[in-house]
Design an enzyme around this catalytic site. Sequence first.
Site, PDB file in Angstrom:
ATOM      1  N   PRO A 130       0.826  -1.209   0.000  1.00 14.82           N
ATOM      2  CG  PRO A 130      -0.298  -1.266   2.039  1.00 14.82           C
ATOM      3  CD  PRO A 130       0.630  -2.056   1.174  1.00 14.82           C
ATOM      4  N   GLY A 165       7.391   0.846   2.677  1.00 14.91           N
ATOM      5  CA  GLY A 165       8.513   0.928   1.721  1.00 14.91           C
ATOM      6  C   GLY A 165       8.122   0.797   0.268  1.00 14.91           C
ATOM      7  CB  SER A 166       4.969   1.380  -1.635  1.00 20.05           C
ATOM      8  OG  SER A 166       4.858   2.764  -1.467  1.00 20.05           O
ATOM      9  CB  SER A 167       8.625   5.095  -2.913  1.00 18.81           C
ATOM     10  OG  SER A 167       9.278   5.249  -1.676  1.00 18.81           O
ATOM     11  CG  ASP A 210      12.128   3.361   3.676  1.00 17.78           C
ATOM     12  OD1 ASP A 210      12.455   3.246   4.865  1.00 17.78           O
ATOM     13  OD2 ASP A 210      11.018   3.802   3.314  1.00 17.78           O
TER      14      ASP A 210
END
Length: 319
Positions: free
Chosen positions: A101, A107-109, A152
Amino acid sequence: MPSIYATATGKVILCGEHAVVYGAPAIALPVFQVSSKTSIFVKPAIVQGAVTILAPNIQLNKKLDEIEAATPYSVAIRLVKEALGVSRLPSCEIHIHSSIPLGAGLGSSASVIVSLVRALGLFLGHPLDNETVNRIAFEAEKITHGKPSGIDNTVISYEKPVFFQSNQPIQLLQILHGFTLVIADSGTSSLTVKTVSGVRKRRQANPDVYDNIISNIGEISREIKRVLQTAELTSNGSLLTMNHNLLTQLGVSTPKLDALVKTSLDAGASGAKLSGGGGGGNIIAVTEPENAAKVARELEAHGAVRTIITTIPAAGEQV
Ligand code: PMV
């Protein structure tokens, strides 16, 4: 149509977020239950060198030439080409998908970019080592987050628990006893860049108070590192709760995150805290493995929109 693909995990920050921006240490862990995947399809029939990027999660479907030079994707692609001494990509379609999400502190990006960089290396016939992947992903993260600490991209590039401090060599952690975390999504997304700049402003207005909180968070991260290497985190969960209270003092928690932390403790977790930028996103709770399903159930009954139970194995053990 021939294709290659690469994946990347999600992550949580176990302790030390925000303080890490000011040079304090933090610990991050890979989360294998969520991931990103980049597939690259060769398109020999179309114009030489034409590259299309499709990322349905963010409604992107564009030719690389039409994407601004300073987006995370274009920066990552340029840096991979530079690292491999390639002037032009063969004609291809790059498909990027993620189950992570957005704006949830998972840490999506960084994950999307790490999968893209890995896939490009494979596509060009030169799988990139973790150090190069990490270096390139950090440059892309700077476009997304302004001035990120780099934690990240580091944990996702190495896929190992990491003790991270800016400008220090990366320390991969050897964990003595595995432990179980429940991750619970508050359902509110939040931009890390906003919460980071909020802390910066409040610190500028009140440097002594904020530096004291930051230094206390740094001490907790050092203590958690010691516990991970020599004892059981589950018996020392109060360190996480102390970290949460300090994050609340930094002004990055919300009533909902505080309530979810309390719910986990009431359900028997030994410690809990918000994880990541705050202002929304996720909390994490450490608990005995046999109690994890109960903690997750209680969190969902009290407003978490989804929960993940994850096990961080001891060094040398498989999940
Ligand atoms: O990307 P998030 O929301 O998990 O937050 C990253 C951690 C921060 O310390 C808040 C920012 C940073 O750059 O380290």
